[in-house]
Each structure stands twice: as structure tokens, then as C-alpha cells.
Enzyme design. Structure first.
Site, PDB file in Angstrom:
ATOM      1  N   MET A   1      42.924  51.975  44.778  1.00  0.00           N
ATOM      2  CA  MET A   1      43.476  50.919  45.618  1.00  0.00           C
ATOM      3  C   MET A   1      44.755  50.447  44.927  1.00  0.00           C
ATOM      4  O   MET A   1      44.695  49.756  43.912  1.00  0.00           O
ATOM      5  CB  MET A   1      42.455  49.782  45.757  1.00  0.00           C
ATOM      6  CG  MET A   1      42.867  48.678  46.681  1.00  0.00           C
ATOM      7  SD  MET A   1      41.453  47.609  47.140  1.00  0.00           S
ATOM      8  CE  MET A   1      40.897  47.033  45.550  1.00  0.00           C
TER       9      MET A   1
ATOM     10  N   ARG B   1      34.414  43.459  46.533  1.00  0.00           N
ATOM     11  CA  ARG B   1      34.094  42.154  45.953  1.00  0.00           C
ATOM     12  C   ARG B   1      32.598  41.934  45.818  1.00  0.00           C
ATOM     13  O   ARG B   1      32.138  41.322  44.851  1.00  0.00           O
ATOM     14  CB  ARG B   1      34.752  41.050  46.781  1.00  0.00           C
ATOM     15  CG  ARG B   1      36.228  40.931  46.485  1.00  0.00           C
ATOM     16  CD  ARG B   1      36.975  40.015  47.430  1.00  0.00           C
ATOM     17  NE  ARG B   1      38.379  39.927  47.029  1.00  0.00           N
ATOM     18  CZ  ARG B   1      39.332  39.390  47.755  1.00  0.00           C
ATOM     19  NH1 ARG B   1      39.036  38.877  48.947  1.00  0.00           N
ATOM     20  NH2 ARG B   1      40.576  39.348  47.321  1.00  0.00           N
TER      21      ARG B   1
ATOM     22  N   TYR C   1      39.820  40.857  38.301  1.00  0.00           N
ATOM     23  CA  TYR C   1      40.233  41.822  39.325  1.00  0.00           C
ATOM     24  C   TYR C   1      39.534  41.599  40.660  1.00  0.00           C
ATOM     25  O   TYR C   1      38.621  40.800  40.767  1.00  0.00           O
ATOM     26  CB  TYR C   1      40.114  43.260  38.851  1.00  0.00           C
ATOM     27  CG  TYR C   1      38.776  43.788  38.396  1.00  0.00           C
ATOM     28  CD1 TYR C   1      37.577  43.306  38.883  1.00  0.00           C
ATOM     29  CD2 TYR C   1      38.723  44.832  37.461  1.00  0.00           C
ATOM     30  CE1 TYR C   1      36.372  43.832  38.472  1.00  0.00           C
ATOM     31  CE2 TYR C   1      37.521  45.360  37.041  1.00  0.00           C
ATOM     32  CZ  TYR C   1      36.344  44.865  37.555  1.00  0.00           C
ATOM     33  OH  TYR C   1      35.145  45.398  37.145  1.00  0.00           O
ATOM     34  N   GLU C   2      40.021  42.304  41.677  1.00  0.00           N
ATOM     35  CA  GLU C   2      39.594  42.131  43.067  1.00  0.00           C
ATOM     36  C   GLU C   2      39.791  40.690  43.553  1.00  0.00           C
ATOM     37  O   GLU C   2      39.016  40.168  44.351  1.00  0.00           O
ATOM     38  CB  GLU C   2      38.131  42.553  43.250  1.00  0.00           C
ATOM     39  CG  GLU C   2      37.825  43.976  42.866  1.00  0.00           C
ATOM     40  CD  GLU C   2      38.685  44.990  43.596  1.00  0.00           C
ATOM     41  OE1 GLU C   2      39.202  44.656  44.683  1.00  0.00           O
ATOM     42  OE2 GLU C   2      38.860  46.099  43.090  1.00  0.00           O
ATOM     43  N   GLY C   3      40.855  40.065  43.092  1.00  0.00           N
ATOM     44  CA  GLY C   3      41.124  38.670  43.420  1.00  0.00           C
ATOM     45  C   GLY C   3      40.506  37.783  42.363  1.00  0.00           C
ATOM     46  O   GLY C   3      39.283  37.759  42.199  1.00  0.00           O
TER      47      GLY C   3
END
Length: 575
Positions: free
Chosen positions: A162, A290, A429-431
């Protein structure tokens, strides 16, 4: 972390607490997946994790990934384990049969990845994005791209990345500069650089499918101008695409996972989805990721807990209160409090994560529109809570478990310091967890004045004790006044988002523990001696040491809301 050690607990949570088999068998795609089949799948998964992946934990950390002239070599044993993983059908567990998958419920995949993260987080980063990439391609790619890439990604034969972040942009995707120029044959040429790309280059698979956010020439500024492109490492026919790994990062942890700086030099790619709507397509991938990141928090905390519990059962130090001689440290109240508190987070977190996985399938396959809408609401509201709360506890709880070892925990040979280092990145990570809190409060809760959250809390299944009901009502009241106060102070939600998310997490965990308690009492008469006691100590720890945080967060929220309601902008003096 031996997955087999947690198998019985997980079976109890799935079958007795959540009654998951009945839920998924009510959905057409899983009607033939009974409890016995699910138990067999999880038993085999535990064996694979324990035999093939867990033994590579230390070599992954100590040897790490090696970079040379654009190529990355993973630690010894990693490639063989991954080849066995995909050939055994494990990446395709929850993918549709028509795409090469096994068509099993999402919750079984969640358990597998929780175990994998606890056994070897670095190795698990490689297949960690496969299912999200599969969903993205399946829902948004053209038929031609699906024909070429979907099954390869679904089965895990090819891994995926990603590619979002750029050095100057960080979490602000609106600043992305990577460009994609359309070509007469329908392809594009992609130019730009991306950082923090997990698995951007490696030797685990023969091809890597990069999903890249970039701008078309006519793109508007900001996030609404982003499009999504599929850019393979190897093109059809075997030619190497102009995708270059410039270096891998030297990191605090996750040494077994290459975190790459990637450069795209007129790389050939194809549009996925509609122009300028790349974020919508990418979020299909990110939301799936997430939930799995939240499960990483549980898996890593379980691994730390297992190590600390085993050490506490062997190490003798001083006398516990009331003892006549030196005691096992597990008999000291301070150690019992630590272990039981982390157990409370693991067990309650599992119930919430597995329930969310069940809701994902209901949202897709439920027969009634209202049922699907309620499941989608749960996933939208609870996913950021799980990502943030469980990864926060994964790190801080693992640190608490390290404390059980004393000085030995700080020494590499015991293995727990690696878990602490590896766990830290999941909060980022992932927001980042701060972004998760803002997403929950600003974009999801306040967007409808808190009505969705109120409906979710009102619809929680099972009996509700009076104290739990009072906390839910308090959270709804706080939400309503927060929405009013935000009109006077637009910054307010951003100041208190973290506190709000923690309050929501604690209310949901209380519901989870109510469900565990009900199931434990229901099965006590036919449980082996001592089995019911397995849930008593962590239940008490949750009530005594975890749940009181709700009052703290509620007090912070109310105080800040009151300040906002009293705030009156000063009148501008005229000249």
C-alpha cells in the site's frame, strides 16, 4: 507465543460467548461451515504458526533483512515459511472460492493473523496487507486487472503493498505529489517516491503488486485529486517494471520486515477504480488493515503475557504477604495485578475484535437491510477504537509484562524486549492513534450528532447491569453536550478526541466482559473443575484496575466541555 496455548480460550469466546457459528451459518456463504470445521481449521492454524513461523522470531530480529543494490533478502527461513503458508491456502482463508479462496468466515482469518503477529510480527508484516489488497482489487479494479491479478493476490502467491506516504506529506495525503500520466494503450506511467512501504521489495514471492496513490494531470489539489493505480514489480511477460527500492530503514523493531523507500521511474501501471476517487478505493484496503492492526495489539500482548506468566510461575523472590518462605513471584499481589490486568485486556479485546469480524460478514451477506446497516455502523464506529485502544495496550501492556522479569526483561535472551520494540509501531502505522481518535469523534460520531453511537450502545446484545447502563447513558450525555459545545469551540473535539475514544473503548470492554461473565456462568455446570475460575480473576481485574479509567476520562471531557460552553468570543473593538 505458542498459539496452541490460547486455542481453548478462543474456542470458548467464539462458541460460548459470541455464539459465532450460529451467526455465520445464518449467512448464505457460510451455511456449511459448522463449529467442528472451524475448530479443525483453527487447530491446524495453531500447528502451522507454532511449527513454521514462531521459530523464526529471533533470527528475524537478530539477522534482519539485508539490502544490496536494490534487492532485499529476508532472514533465513522466511521465504520457505512463506511458501508453505501460501501453498497451504492460509492467505486465502476468507477469500471467495471463485477467486481461489476458501470462503470461510472473516473471524477465522482474524484469529490466524492474531496468532501470527504474536508468534512473529516481522514475518507477519509480509502477508498482512494481502486480504486488504484483495478486497480493493475485487471491488474496484477493471475486469482485465482482476483476470490478471485477483487470484494471485487472493491466494498469496503474489504479495501486495500500500504505497501512500511521501517524505514531505506524512499523514496528510492531500500533499501527495506522485504523478501518473495516461498512455494511448490505457496504462499510465507513474513517477514519484514513497516512504515507509512495508514489503516494498523482498524475496518471498516472484511478484509484488503495488497499489499506489498518485495524481493524474487534470487532478484537483488536495485529497480529492488522488487516484489509485496498480503497479506490479514484474510486468506480464517477465520484464522488470521500473520500480526501484532505494533503501530499507533501520528501525527500532520489526527487523524481519523490510520498510522500503520506493521510487517509481516511468513505471507502468493501471487505474484502479474511478479517476480522482483513489482514497475511496484505498480505504477498502485500509479499513481491513486497521482491524488486523488491532489484532496485532492483542497477539503481541498475549505473547508478552505468556512469557511473563511462565516466568512468574518459576522465579522465586522474597516472601509474599502471609508466606513463611521465599515465594514464586506470581504469588506477590503486584505481579498478580499486572498479569490479571493484561489478561483482562486480552480477553475483552478478543471479544470486541471477533465480534467486529462477524459484523464485517453480516454487513456483506446479511439478508435484511436493517441488519446490514447496523453491522456497517458497528464496523465504522468500532474499528478506529480497536485499532487505537488495542495497539496502545499492546505496547504499554507488553512493557508491563517486561516489568515482571525485572532486569532480566531488559536482556535480549528472554525475548520479551523484542515484543516491546516490535509493538510500538502499531500505534503509528495505518493511521496514527491520534488520527483514529479524530476519525471516530469528528468524522463519525459528531457528524450525526451522536445518533449512530447512541443506537450502537442501545443495541448491544445481552443483559445490561445497572452500573454498565449508567456508564452508557453518561457517554451518550457527554456526546450530546460535546456536540453543542463544539459549536462554540471548533477546536474542542480535537483536544478531547483521545479521551473520548478511551471512554468508548472502556464502555465496549465492559460489554465484552458482561458477555464473558454470562457465558462462564451459563457453562459452569458442565465445565471441568477450575475452568470457570479462568475468567474470574481477569474479570475482577477489569472492574478494579481498568474500568475506573472511565470516570477519569468522563471528568476530563466534562470539564473541557464546560469550559467551551462558558467561552464567549471577545467583541471586536471598532476604531
Amino acid at each position: 507465543m505458542p498459539a496452541c496455548q490460547s486455542l481453548a480460550d478462543i474456542q470458548f469466546l467464539l462458541t460460548e460467548v459470541l455464539r459465532a457459528p450460529a451467526q455465520w451459518q445464518a449467512l448464505a456463504p457460510f451455511a456449511d461451515t459448522d463449529a467442528d470445521l472451524a475448530a479443525q481449521v483453527l487447530d491446524e492454524a495453531a500447528k502451522f504458526v507454532d511449527s513454521a513461523v514462531a521459530p523464526l522470531q529471533r533470527v528475524g530480529d537478530e539477522v534482519g533483512c539485508q539490502f544490496s543494490a536494490g534487492t532485499v533478502t529476508t532472514p533465513p527461513g522466511f521465504r520457505d515459511a512463506y511458501q508453505a503458508f501460501w501453498q497451504g491456502g492460509w492467505p486465502a482463508l476468507a477469500c471467495a472460492p471463485e477467486d481461489g479462496g476458501q470462503g470461510l468466515p472473516a473471524v477465522l482469518e482474524c484469529v490466524l493473523y492474531e496468532w501470527l503477529a504474536g508468534a512473529n510480527h516481522g514475518w507477519t508484516m509480509a502477508p498482512g496487507l494481502v486480504h486488504g489488497a484483495y478486497e480493493c482489487i475485487r471491488h474496484h479494479a477493471s475486469d482485465a486487472l482482476k483476470a490478471q491479478y485477483l487470484e494471485k493476490v487472493a491466494t498469496g502467491e503474489w504479495l501486495a503493498t500500500m504505497c501512500l506516504t511521501e517524505a514531505h506529506a506524512g499523514s496528510d495525503l492531500g500533499l501527495v505529489r506522485t504523478r501518473a500520466v495516461p498512455q494511448p494503450d490505457g496504462s499510465v506511467r507513474v513517477n514519484g517516491s514513497k516512504i515507509f512501504i512495508s514489503g516494498g521489495e523482498h524475496d518471498l514471492t516472484d511478484n509484488i503488486v503495488h497499489l499506489v496513490l498518485a495524481r493524474l494531470p487534470d487532478a484537483p489539489a488536495g485529497p480529492k485529486g488522488l487516484s489509485l493505480f496498480l503497479v506490479p514489480k514484474v510486468l506480464e511477460g517477465g520484464a522488470r517494471n521500473t520500480v526501484v527500492c532505494e533503501r530499507i530503514e533501520e528501525k527500532m523493531g520489526l527487523h524481519g520486515s523490510p520498510t522500503c523507500v520506493m521510487r517509481f521511474d516511468d513505471a507502468t501501471g493501471w487505474l484502479v477504480g474511478e479517476p480522482h476517487k483513489g482514497l475511496a478505493a484505498m480505504f477498502v484496503m485500509m479499513n481491513a488493515a486497521r482491524l488486523h492492526v488491532g489484532l496485532q495489539g492483542i497477539g503481541l500482548l498475549e505473547a508478552a503475557w505468556q512469557k511473563a506468566s511462565a516466568y512468574a510461575a518459576e522465579r522465586r523472590q522474597m516472601r509474599a504477604p502471609g508466606a513463611k518462605d521465599t515465594s514464586l513471584i506470581q504469588d506477590h499481589p503486584a505481579i498478580r495485578r499486572t498479569l490479571q490486568t493484561q489478561r483482562a485486556w486480552i480477553d475483552g479485546g478478543r471479544v470486541l475484535a471477533y465480534h467486529t469480524a462477524l459484523q464485517l460478514d453480516i454487513a456483506k451477506h446479511g439478508t435484511e437491510a436493517g441488519e446490514r446497516a447496523a453491522a456497517q455502523r458497528w464496523c465504522a464506529l468500532v474499528t478506529p477504537v480497536l485499532k487505537s485502544a488495542l495497539t496502545t495496550e499492546g505496547f504499554h501492556g507488553a512493557s508491563a509484562c517486561l516489568q515482571v522479569f525485572g532486569g532480566h526483561g531488559y536482556v535480549r535472551e528472554w525475548g520479551i524486549e523484542q515484543i516491546v520494540r516490535d509493538a510500538r509501531v502499531a500505534m503509528i502505522y495505518e493511521g496514527t492513534n491520534e488520527i483514529q481518535a479524530i476519525d471516530l469523534l469528528v468524522r463519525k460520531v459528531l457528524a450525526d450528532g451522536g445518533q449512530g453511537l447512541a443506537a450502537l450502545l442501545a443495541g448491544l446484545p445481552g443483559k445490561t447491569p445497572a452500573a454498565a447502563s449508567a456508564r452508557r447513558h453518561a457517554l451518550v450525555e457527554i456526546t450530546q453536550t460535546l456536540a453543542i459545545a463544539a459549536q462554540s469551540d471548533p477546536e474542542l473535539p480535537y483536544w478531547v478526541a483521545d479521551d473520548y475514544l478511551r471512554a468508548v473503548a472502556l464502555v465496549l470492554l465492559e460489554w465484552a466482559w458482561c458477555q464473558i461473565g454470562n457465558a462462564s456462568r451459563r457453562t459452569h455446570g458442565r465445565a471441568p473443575t477450575g475452568e470457570a475460575d479462568r475468567w474470574t480473576a481477569p474479570a475482577q481485574a477489569f472492574t478494579q484496575w481498568v474500568l475506573p479509567e472511565f470516570d477519569l476520562r468522563a471528568a476530563i471531557l466534562r470539564q473541557r466541555i464546560a469550559q467551551a460552553l462558558e467561552f464567549k468570543p471577545k467583541e471586536v473593538c471598532s476604531a
